[in-house]
Design a protein around this motif. Structure first.
Motif, PDB file in Angstrom:
ATOM      1  N   CYS A   1       0.835  -1.207   0.000  1.00  0.00           N
ATOM      2  CA  CYS A   1       0.000   0.000   0.000  1.00  0.00           C
ATOM      3  C   CYS A   1       0.865   1.250   0.000  1.00  0.00           C
ATOM      4  CB  CYS A   1      -0.926   0.004   1.215  1.00  0.00           C
ATOM      5  SG  CYS A   1      -0.042   0.049   2.792  1.00  0.00           S
ATOM      6  N   PRO A   2       0.316   2.356  -0.503  1.00  0.00           N
ATOM      7  CA  PRO A   2       1.017   3.643  -0.414  1.00  0.00           C
ATOM      8  C   PRO A   2       0.966   4.164   1.017  1.00  0.00           C
ATOM      9  CG  PRO A   2      -1.135   3.934  -1.401  1.00  0.00           C
ATOM     10  CD  PRO A   2      -0.963   2.459  -1.221  1.00  0.00           C
ATOM     11  N   PRO A   3       1.773   5.156   1.362  1.00  0.00           N
ATOM     12  CA  PRO A   3       1.862   5.618   2.755  1.00  0.00           C
ATOM     13  C   PRO A   3       0.641   6.369   3.256  1.00  0.00           C
ATOM     14  CG  PRO A   3       3.287   6.919   1.333  1.00  0.00           C
ATOM     15  CD  PRO A   3       2.801   5.788   0.503  1.00  0.00           C
ATOM     16  N   ASP A   4      -0.270   6.767   2.391  1.00  0.00           N
ATOM     17  CA  ASP A   4      -1.434   7.514   2.867  1.00  0.00           C
ATOM     18  C   ASP A   4      -2.622   6.613   3.164  1.00  0.00           C
ATOM     19  OD1 ASP A   4      -1.850   6.856   0.233  1.00  0.00           O
ATOM     20  OD2 ASP A   4      -2.841   8.737  -0.294  1.00  0.00           O
ATOM     21  N   ILE A   5      -2.383   5.335   3.452  1.00  0.00           N
ATOM     22  CA  ILE A   5      -3.439   4.413   3.834  1.00  0.00           C
ATOM     23  C   ILE A   5      -4.121   4.906   5.106  1.00  0.00           C
ATOM     24  CG2 ILE A   5      -1.741   3.016   5.062  1.00  0.00           C
ATOM     25  CD1 ILE A   5      -3.465   0.586   4.633  1.00  0.00           C
ATOM     26  N   ASP A   6      -5.425   4.676   5.220  1.00  0.00           N
ATOM     27  CA  ASP A   6      -6.148   5.056   6.432  1.00  0.00           C
ATOM     28  C   ASP A   6      -5.582   4.310   7.632  1.00  0.00           C
ATOM     29  OD1 ASP A   6      -7.968   6.892   5.379  1.00  0.00           O
ATOM     30  OD2 ASP A   6      -9.265   5.293   4.659  1.00  0.00           O
ATOM     31  N   ARG A   7      -5.393   5.017   8.710  1.00  0.00           N
ATOM     32  CA  ARG A   7      -4.754   4.440   9.893  1.00  0.00           C
ATOM     33  C   ARG A   7      -5.549   3.260  10.456  1.00  0.00           C
ATOM     34  NH1 ARG A   7      -3.994   8.020  15.246  1.00  0.00           N
ATOM     35  NH2 ARG A   7      -6.204   8.293  14.792  1.00  0.00           N
TER      36      ARG A   7
ATOM     37  N   LYS B   1       2.548  19.517  13.235  1.00  0.00           N
ATOM     38  CA  LYS B   1       1.684  19.946  12.133  1.00  0.00           C
ATOM     39  C   LYS B   1       2.073  21.344  11.641  1.00  0.00           C
ATOM     40  CE  LYS B   1      -2.488  17.170  12.922  1.00  0.00           C
ATOM     41  NZ  LYS B   1      -1.908  16.201  13.855  1.00  0.00           N
ATOM     42  N   ILE B   2       2.453  22.201  12.563  1.00  0.00           N
ATOM     43  CA  ILE B   2       2.879  23.553  12.160  1.00  0.00           C
ATOM     44  C   ILE B   2       4.153  23.475  11.316  1.00  0.00           C
ATOM     45  CG2 ILE B   2       3.729  25.770  12.999  1.00  0.00           C
ATOM     46  CD1 ILE B   2       1.883  25.381  15.454  1.00  0.00           C
ATOM     47  N   PHE B   3       5.087  22.619  11.734  1.00  0.00           N
ATOM     48  CA  PHE B   3       6.313  22.448  10.947  1.00  0.00           C
ATOM     49  C   PHE B   3       6.001  21.895   9.556  1.00  0.00           C
ATOM     50  CE2 PHE B   3       8.796  22.162  15.096  1.00  0.00           C
ATOM     51  CZ  PHE B   3       9.420  23.386  14.908  1.00  0.00           C
TER      52      PHE B   3
ATOM     53  N   GLY C   1       4.215  26.199  -1.492  1.00  0.00           N
ATOM     54  CA  GLY C   1       2.792  26.099  -1.208  1.00  0.00           C
ATOM     55  C   GLY C   1       2.171  24.763  -1.542  1.00  0.00           C
ATOM     56  N   ARG C   2       2.947  23.874  -2.131  1.00  0.00           N
ATOM     57  CA  ARG C   2       2.433  22.536  -2.427  1.00  0.00           C
ATOM     58  C   ARG C   2       3.586  21.538  -2.425  1.00  0.00           C
ATOM     59  NH1 ARG C   2       0.411  23.424  -8.552  1.00  0.00           N
ATOM     60  NH2 ARG C   2      -0.639  25.119  -7.455  1.00  0.00           N
ATOM     61  N   GLY C   3       3.252  20.266  -2.101  1.00  0.00           N
ATOM     62  CA  GLY C   3       4.288  19.245  -2.073  1.00  0.00           C
ATOM     63  C   GLY C   3       3.712  17.896  -1.701  1.00  0.00           C
ATOM     64  N   TYR C   4       4.552  16.870  -1.813  1.00  0.00           N
ATOM     65  CA  TYR C   4       4.110  15.522  -1.432  1.00  0.00           C
ATOM     66  C   TYR C   4       5.067  14.955  -0.392  1.00  0.00           C
ATOM     67  CZ  TYR C   4       7.480  14.136  -5.096  1.00  0.00           C
ATOM     68  OH  TYR C   4       8.598  13.976  -5.870  1.00  0.00           O
ATOM     69  N   GLY C   5       4.751  13.771   0.102  1.00  0.00           N
ATOM     70  CA  GLY C   5       5.368  13.208   1.289  1.00  0.00           C
ATOM     71  C   GLY C   5       6.879  13.254   1.352  1.00  0.00           C
ATOM     72  N   TYR C   6       7.566  12.750   0.329  1.00  0.00           N
ATOM     73  CA  TYR C   6       9.021  12.689   0.370  1.00  0.00           C
ATOM     74  C   TYR C   6       9.653  14.072   0.374  1.00  0.00           C
ATOM     75  CZ  TYR C   6       9.837   7.680   0.172  1.00  0.00           C
ATOM     76  OH  TYR C   6       9.912   6.361   0.496  1.00  0.00           O
TER      77      TYR C   6
ATOM     78  N   HIS D   1      -0.164  10.642   7.799  1.00  0.00           N
ATOM     79  CA  HIS D   1      -1.253  10.715   8.779  1.00  0.00           C
ATOM     80  C   HIS D   1      -1.512  12.164   9.176  1.00  0.00           C
ATOM     81  CE1 HIS D   1      -3.856   9.797  12.120  1.00  0.00           C
ATOM     82  NE2 HIS D   1      -3.032  10.422  12.944  1.00  0.00           N
ATOM     83  N   HIS D   2      -0.435  12.937   9.419  1.00  0.00           N
ATOM     84  CA  HIS D   2      -0.601  14.361   9.738  1.00  0.00           C
ATOM     85  C   HIS D   2      -1.218  15.111   8.553  1.00  0.00           C
ATOM     86  CE1 HIS D   2       1.226  14.632  13.688  1.00  0.00           C
ATOM     87  NE2 HIS D   2       2.290  13.933  13.287  1.00  0.00           N
ATOM     88  N   LEU D   3      -0.801  14.777   7.345  1.00  0.00           N
ATOM     89  CA  LEU D   3      -1.347  15.440   6.157  1.00  0.00           C
ATOM     90  C   LEU D   3      -2.851  15.207   6.044  1.00  0.00           C
ATOM     91  CD1 LEU D   3       1.482  14.634   3.580  1.00  0.00           C
ATOM     92  CD2 LEU D   3       0.944  16.884   4.540  1.00  0.00           C
TER      93      LEU D   3
END
Length: 482
Positions: A167-173, A406-408, A418-423, A444-446
């Motif tokens: 699975c990709p890393p954005d799987i539901d927890r 989350k602020i970081f 203003g935009r980006g993905y996990g890595y 998960h934070h995203l």
């Protein structure tokens, strides 16, 4: 008889004698039944299982069906093994709940598939395919679809089989931990594309199962068999189904046609409604001739599949039924989620609640008329995703406290323009803030930031990697807390 050619010793299993073989739904080529031949050699479409309906109807009667339970009561129209014990965790026989509170003016019926063992309609298909594979394979593999992984893991656990899930890393927890608890080996990889590649490359006795496997899909059509039986072998005016891969709605229409052919149901067939999120709706695009290239995020993530494998078949099923495909937005889905919980006591997943949002929209537009009987397929339970339940409890998502992490993350995305993905975000957190956070934790934070309204999914990079963008609220927050 089904021929098993993909294991070390050639075998043959005796199956339901009413099966005729397999057929391509596009080019109509016919094939003998084979557990490993699931795609057409000519057009690569997924095959469908066909039956000798003249023989089957002589063995099936309403009275015989009344004396049976679960999905196996319909075994004459399923590819079941003759010489094996049929596996069950109590799937099927889910309740049909009548209500007039959610959509005034219509007779609304909620087919609550959340009552299945793992809280999903997919248990119907998992039950069938594990019954077939038990004793042939000891190892299964699947990819991306977390609901399917949880369901397969439960049935694998029942018979001592092993499941590997990529699975990709954005799987539901919630689904991530459920799959692990049920004994699955979960492999988190960079993207959907890599998950498919890694899972399909496994050999050494692994059997690959995805949501378009024709044997799995045959179990899913029992949703419609039950619906007709619960309505005294009559159809409602409409059946409303969430559409992701397109498999479930395709099989519901197959069930409608089969019950008509064997003359168990003689009423007017239902009209189908396929429901998709506004942000990603390839099925609706086919109907209105548009094409949405950008996926910008939705709460109903279980309905987002790149290149849905049964899209053509779903489109054809809706057209044949004189039905319609409809988009609903997240605001409408969230309202339906809350109403299902507070008015009917059903904690549904967002994909399932989309049916209620669609019915309301179609009723307002006059397409669903006053007095119509409408069946909404509540495909899965909201208990699979604790983050969704948490968001329902919170009356104002934007008032939730932002942690330092989350602020970081928001600041890291701002540094990326203003935009980006996990890595990309992970690298900024490490280099700029000395934060060593795993990729699954970042995603998960995203997801939580998206639910809070600080991020939105802009599109899928290279068709697989999710890209996040700061919202106006996030920019305002960062300006105040620079």
């Amino acid at each position: 008889m089904i021929f098993i050619s993909g294991v070390s010793m050639p075998k043959a299993i005796k199956l339901n004698p009413f099966i005729s073989g397999m057929k391509c739904p596009r080019c109509n080529l016919f094939y003998p039944l084979d557990l490993y031949k699931i795609r057409c050699s000519k057009c690569e479409s997924f095959l469908e299982i066909v039956y000798d309906y003249d023989r089957a109807k002589r063995r099936v009667s309403k009275w015989k069906l009344l004396r049976r339970l679960g999905i196996w009561k319909y075994k004459e129209l399923l590819p079941y093994p003759l010489a094996k014990d049929l596996i069950s965790l109590g799937e099927g026989s889910t309740p049909l709940i009548s209500t007039r509170r959610l959509v005034p003016g219509v007779r609304l019926l909620l087919k609550n598939e959340a009552a299945n063992p793992t809280g999903s309609f997919l248990d119907r298909g998992s039950c069938l395919i594990i019954s077939l594979l038990n004793g042939i394979h000891r190892k299964l593999v699947c990819a991306v679809n977390a609901n399917l992984a949880v369901s397969l893991a439960a049935y694998c656990a029942k018979v001592g089989m092993k499941l590997s899930f990529f699975c990709p890393p954005d799987i539901d927890r919630g689904e991530f931990y459920q799959a692990i608890a049920l004994g699955a080996e979960v492999h988190v990889v960079r993207s959907q594309k890599e998950a498919y590649e890694r899972s399909s490359s496994l050999r050494n006795g692994y059997y690959y199962v995805d949501s378009a496997n024709p044997f799995l899909l045959e179990g899913e059509k029992t949703t419609a068999f039950e619906l007709a039986e619960q309505l005294s072998w009559k159809w409602p005016t409409w059946i409303v189904v969430p559409v992701g891969t397109g498999g479930h709605i395709t099989m519901i229409w197959k069930a409608v046609k089969e019950l008509s052919v064997i003359r168990i149901v003689r009423s007017k067939p239902p009209r189908l409604v396929g429901v998709q999120p506004k942000s990603y709706s390839p099925l609706v695009d086919l109907f209105d001739g548009s094409y949405n290239r950008d996926y910008y995020g939705t709460i109903a993530r279980d309905l987002v599949f790149v290149d849905p494998p049964k899209l053509f078949e779903a489109y054809r099923a809706i057209k044949e039924s004189k039905g319609i495909a409809v988009r609903v937005d997240d605001k409408e889905i969230i309202k339906a989620l809350k109403d299902l919980a507070s008015k009917e006591g059903i904690l549904a997943e967002p994909a399932a609640a989309s049916t209620i949002a669609a019915i309301r929209k179609l009723r307002e537009e006059g397409i669903i008329e006053k007095g119509d009987t409408v069946a909404a397929i509540i495909t899965g339970s909201g208990l699979k995703n604790p983050d969704i339940i948490k968001s329902l409890i919170e009356s104002k998502r934007r008032e939730r406290t932002l942690t330092k992490t989350k602020i970081f993350i928001l600041k890291a995305i701002r540094k990326l323009g203003g935009r980006g993905y996990g890595y990309e975000i992970k690298k900024i957190l490490e280099s700029e803030y000395s934060l060593g956070i795993s990729l699954p934790t970042i995603y998960h934070h995203l997801k939580e930031l998206e639910q809070m309204g600080f991020l939105r999914r802009l599109n899928i990079v290279d068709k697989r990697i999710v890209n996040y963008e700061l919202t106006t609220e996030a920019l305002q927050f960062l300006k105040k807390n620079a």
